[in-house]
Design an enzyme around this catalytic site. Structure first.
Site, PDB file in Angstrom:
ATOM      1  N   CYS A 117       0.714  -1.101   0.123  1.00  0.00           N
ATOM      2  CA  CYS A 117      -0.025   0.204  -0.098  1.00  0.00           C
ATOM      3  C   CYS A 117       0.985   1.224   0.044  1.00  0.00           C
ATOM      4  O   CYS A 117       0.242   2.306   0.001  1.00  0.00           O
ATOM      5  CB  CYS A 117      -0.964  -0.081   1.206  1.00  0.00           C
ATOM      6  SG  CYS A 117      -1.916  -1.440   1.244  1.00  0.00           S
ATOM      7  N   HIS A 254      -3.562   7.453   2.708  1.00  0.00           N
ATOM      8  CA  HIS A 254      -3.620   6.275   2.054  1.00  0.00           C
ATOM      9  C   HIS A 254      -5.203   5.717   2.367  1.00  0.00           C
ATOM     10  O   HIS A 254      -5.507   5.903   3.716  1.00  0.00           O
ATOM     11  CB  HIS A 254      -2.788   5.147   2.622  1.00  0.00           C
ATOM     12  CG  HIS A 254      -3.158   3.604   2.113  1.00  0.00           C
ATOM     13  ND1 HIS A 254      -3.665   3.224   1.214  1.00  0.00           N
ATOM     14  CD2 HIS A 254      -2.978   2.571   2.979  1.00  0.00           C
ATOM     15  CE1 HIS A 254      -4.020   2.114   1.283  1.00  0.00           C
ATOM     16  NE2 HIS A 254      -3.463   1.472   2.548  1.00  0.00           N
ATOM     17  N   ASN A 284      -9.955  -0.284   0.280  1.00  0.00           N
ATOM     18  CA  ASN A 284      -8.458   0.065   0.275  1.00  0.00           C
ATOM     19  C   ASN A 284      -7.921  -0.476  -1.067  1.00  0.00           C
ATOM     20  O   ASN A 284      -8.275  -1.729  -1.314  1.00  0.00           O
ATOM     21  CB  ASN A 284      -7.786  -0.708   1.372  1.00  0.00           C
ATOM     22  CG  ASN A 284      -6.371  -0.611   1.409  1.00  0.00           C
ATOM     23  OD1 ASN A 284      -5.659  -0.247   0.619  1.00  0.00           O
ATOM     24  ND2 ASN A 284      -5.707  -1.419   2.473  1.00  0.00           N
TER      25      ASN A 284
HETATM   26  N1  COA Z   1     -18.033  -8.426   9.984  1.00  0.00           N
HETATM   27  C1  COA Z   1     -18.422  -8.723  11.358  1.00  0.00           C
HETATM   28  N2  COA Z   1     -17.650  -9.193  12.363  1.00  0.00           N
HETATM   29  C2  COA Z   1     -16.360  -9.286  11.944  1.00  0.00           C
HETATM   30  C3  COA Z   1     -15.686  -8.992  10.759  1.00  0.00           C
HETATM   31  C4  COA Z   1     -16.772  -8.690   9.704  1.00  0.00           C
HETATM   32  N3  COA Z   1     -16.318  -8.154   8.431  1.00  0.00           N
HETATM   33  N4  COA Z   1     -14.535  -8.994  10.701  1.00  0.00           N
HETATM   34  C5  COA Z   1     -14.075  -9.558  11.949  1.00  0.00           C
HETATM   35  N5  COA Z   1     -15.217  -9.383  12.627  1.00  0.00           N
HETATM   36  C6  COA Z   1     -15.172  -9.780  14.006  1.00  0.00           C
HETATM   37  C7  COA Z   1     -13.903 -10.639  14.499  1.00  0.00           C
HETATM   38  O1  COA Z   1     -14.370 -11.973  14.408  1.00  0.00           O
HETATM   39  C8  COA Z   1     -14.033 -10.354  16.213  1.00  0.00           C
HETATM   40  O2  COA Z   1     -14.876 -11.099  16.695  1.00  0.00           O
HETATM   41  P1  COA Z   1     -14.735 -11.351  18.192  1.00  0.00           P
HETATM   42  O3  COA Z   1     -14.658 -10.418  19.139  1.00  0.00           O
HETATM   43  O4  COA Z   1     -15.916 -12.540  18.579  1.00  0.00           O
HETATM   44  O5  COA Z   1     -13.595 -12.673  18.092  1.00  0.00           O
HETATM   45  C9  COA Z   1     -14.628  -8.829  16.332  1.00  0.00           C
HETATM   46  O6  COA Z   1     -15.118  -8.580  14.892  1.00  0.00           O
HETATM   47  C10 COA Z   1     -13.457  -7.950  16.163  1.00  0.00           C
HETATM   48  O7  COA Z   1     -12.389  -8.107  15.399  1.00  0.00           O
HETATM   49  P2  COA Z   1     -10.902  -7.343  15.298  1.00  0.00           P
HETATM   50  O8  COA Z   1     -10.216  -7.791  14.342  1.00  0.00           O
HETATM   51  O9  COA Z   1     -10.527  -6.983  16.628  1.00  0.00           O
HETATM   52  O10 COA Z   1     -11.724  -5.749  14.847  1.00  0.00           O
HETATM   53  P3  COA Z   1     -10.884  -4.475  14.398  1.00  0.00           P
HETATM   54  O11 COA Z   1     -11.874  -3.493  15.343  1.00  0.00           O
HETATM   55  O12 COA Z   1      -9.674  -4.620  14.720  1.00  0.00           O
HETATM   56  O13 COA Z   1     -11.365  -4.461  13.018  1.00  0.00           O
HETATM   57  C11 COA Z   1     -10.195  -4.447  10.842  1.00  0.00           C
HETATM   58  C12 COA Z   1     -11.032  -5.158  12.256  1.00  0.00           C
HETATM   59  C13 COA Z   1      -9.713  -5.410   9.875  1.00  0.00           C
HETATM   60  C14 COA Z   1     -11.273  -3.592  10.198  1.00  0.00           C
HETATM   61  C15 COA Z   1      -9.350  -3.503  11.444  1.00  0.00           C
HETATM   62  O14 COA Z   1      -8.513  -4.222  12.681  1.00  0.00           O
HETATM   63  C16 COA Z   1      -8.246  -2.926  10.407  1.00  0.00           C
HETATM   64  O15 COA Z   1      -8.865  -2.123   9.702  1.00  0.00           O
HETATM   65  N6  COA Z   1      -7.011  -3.227  10.516  1.00  0.00           N
HETATM   66  C17 COA Z   1      -6.109  -2.521   9.485  1.00  0.00           C
HETATM   67  C18 COA Z   1      -6.323  -3.289   8.127  1.00  0.00           C
HETATM   68  C19 COA Z   1      -5.520  -2.416   7.003  1.00  0.00           C
HETATM   69  O16 COA Z   1      -5.734  -1.430   7.078  1.00  0.00           O
HETATM   70  N7  COA Z   1      -4.724  -3.240   6.555  1.00  0.00           N
HETATM   71  C20 COA Z   1      -3.940  -2.855   5.380  1.00  0.00           C
HETATM   72  C21 COA Z   1      -2.962  -2.043   5.812  1.00  0.00           C
HETATM   73  S1  COA Z   1      -2.577  -1.088   4.442  1.00  0.00           S
END
Ligand code: COA
Length: 330
Positions: A117, A254, A284
């Site tokens: 990215c 980004h 993204n």
């Molecule tokens: N819909 C519903 N629930 C979801 C889900 C979805 N699409 N994806 C994950 N969950 C659930 C998980 O299973 C977890 O459930 P649990 O608590 O029962 O185990 C809960 O939601 C929390 O998951 P978590 O991964 O801790 O959520 P988060 O607040 O960190 O959000 C992202 C997840 C992926 C949105 C976030 O971590 C993120 O944006 N990370 C950066 C990603 C990124 O930018 N990557 C590229 C870098 S350039």
């Protein structure tokens, strides 16, 4: 004595595939909800390329716009650099070579950069260096991705985040520092490589029958490092250039997650009106995300010549970077 030549961002172009994949569509595919996705990411929909539409095809469409807007012909381009994590081929020939060929650009430097990215900031850095070396005059840089090709549409933690698209820019020359790329800083830390990966190569795992097919990510850990790294990075580039955030006309981050963008924006005390946001409509798009966002602001007639832009990016590797640019285009 001749004046110093600076690299200048002369034009921008982008292309988003027509097909829209909305959060409502995803609700039918995985156990998720529009509400969850919007609240955690800010994403409402993303674009998906056709099966026969390759990363290079998306890149070509964005490039044609950028070349036209710079007032150039393809024969004026003396280098093509493409940033992508979804190349047409793994890893040869380079997608940049295919883009050049499809545009009819021959006998020029053409190569790809793998910086996920942060790819657009990386190729901006390379183009700036090549221009300021005095060897090149007009470089086409392209961030293009078909991320739908590496996503597992049964994995709700990744498939909701990414989309397809491309952005391109022409980096040319100027003697006017107020129309130049002022500064770029880029960096990487491979200790975090395992947190965000695309499919393994056979070269690394020759006996592995079950080669990982899809992008894999430890979202929560990526999130925390991204916020910390990006915040530090933008503070550093501003202070290094003796600038305050109030001098920035457009903050173009980004577009990975609205919460990451908001954290950086709040730290810098940036008004939301000066922050370019496209994450809600494209998700993204990795290396394409910054030029697609910049193109949106340009087409909305928000960006004009001499405006000061701040770019920031973070991605797999980990890689990251930021840039201060006085827009040099029409
Ligand atoms: N819909 C519903 N629930 C979801 C889900 C979805 N699409 N994806 C994950 N969950 C659930 C998980 O299973 C977890 O459930 P649990 O608590 O029962 O185990 C809960 O939601 C929390 O998951 P978590 O991964 O801790 O959520 P988060 O607040 O960190 O959000 C992202 C997840 C992926 C949105 C976030 O971590 C993120 O944006 N990370 C950066 C990603 C990124 O930018 N990557 C590229 C870098 S350039």
């Amino acid at each position: 004595m001749s004046n110093k030549i600076f690299a200048s961002l002369k034009s921008i172009g982008a292309y988003a595939p027509k097909k829209i994949l909305s959060n409502k569509d995803l609700e039918k595919m995985v156990d998720t909800s529009d509400e969850w996705i919007v609240q955690r990411t800010g994403i409402k929909e993303r674009r998906i390329a056709l099966d026969d539409e390759l990363t290079s095809d998306l890149g070509v469409k964005a490039s044609k716009l950028a070349i036209k807007r710079a007032g150039l012909k393809t024969r004026d381009i003396d280098a093509v650099i493409c940033a992508t994590l979804t190349p047409d081929f793994l890893c040869m020939p380079a997608t940049a070579c295919i883009i050049a060929s499809k545009l009819g650009i021959k006998n020029v430097l053409a190569f790809d950069v793998s910086a996920a990215c942060s790819g657009f900031i990386y190729i901006l850095y390379l183009a700036k260096s090549l221009i300021e070396s005095g060897v090149h005059k007009n470089i086409l840089i392209v961030g293009a991705e078909k991320l739908s090709s590496v996503l597992d549409y049964t994995d709700r933690s990744t498939c909701i985040l990414f989309g397809d698209g491309a952005g391109a820019a022409i980096i040319g020359t100027t003697e006017n520092k107020k129309e130049a790329i002022l500064d770029i800083q880029i960096s990487a830390d491979g200790d975090y490589a395992h947190l965000l990966m695309t499919p393994r190569s056979r070269a690394t795992y020759p006996k592995d029958e079950k080669i990982l097919q899809y992008l894999q990510m430890a979202g929560n850990e990526v999130f925390k490092v991204a916020v910390k790294t990006l915040t530090n990075d933008v503070v550093e580039i501003l202070s290094k250039n003796n600038m305050r955030s109030s001098q920035i006309d457009h903050f173009i981050p980004h577009q990975a997650n609205l919460r990451i963008i908001s954290a950086v924006r709040e730290k810098l005390d940036f008004p939301i009106e000066k922050t370019v946001l496209t994450v809600h409509k494209y998700g993204n798009t990795s290396a394409a995300s910054i030029p697609m966002a910049m193109n949106e602001a340009y087409e909305d007639k928000k960006i004009k010549r001499g405006d000061l832009l701040l770019l920031d990016a973070f991605g797999g590797g980990f890689t990251w970077g930021s840039s201060l640019i006085y827009f040099g285009g029409e």
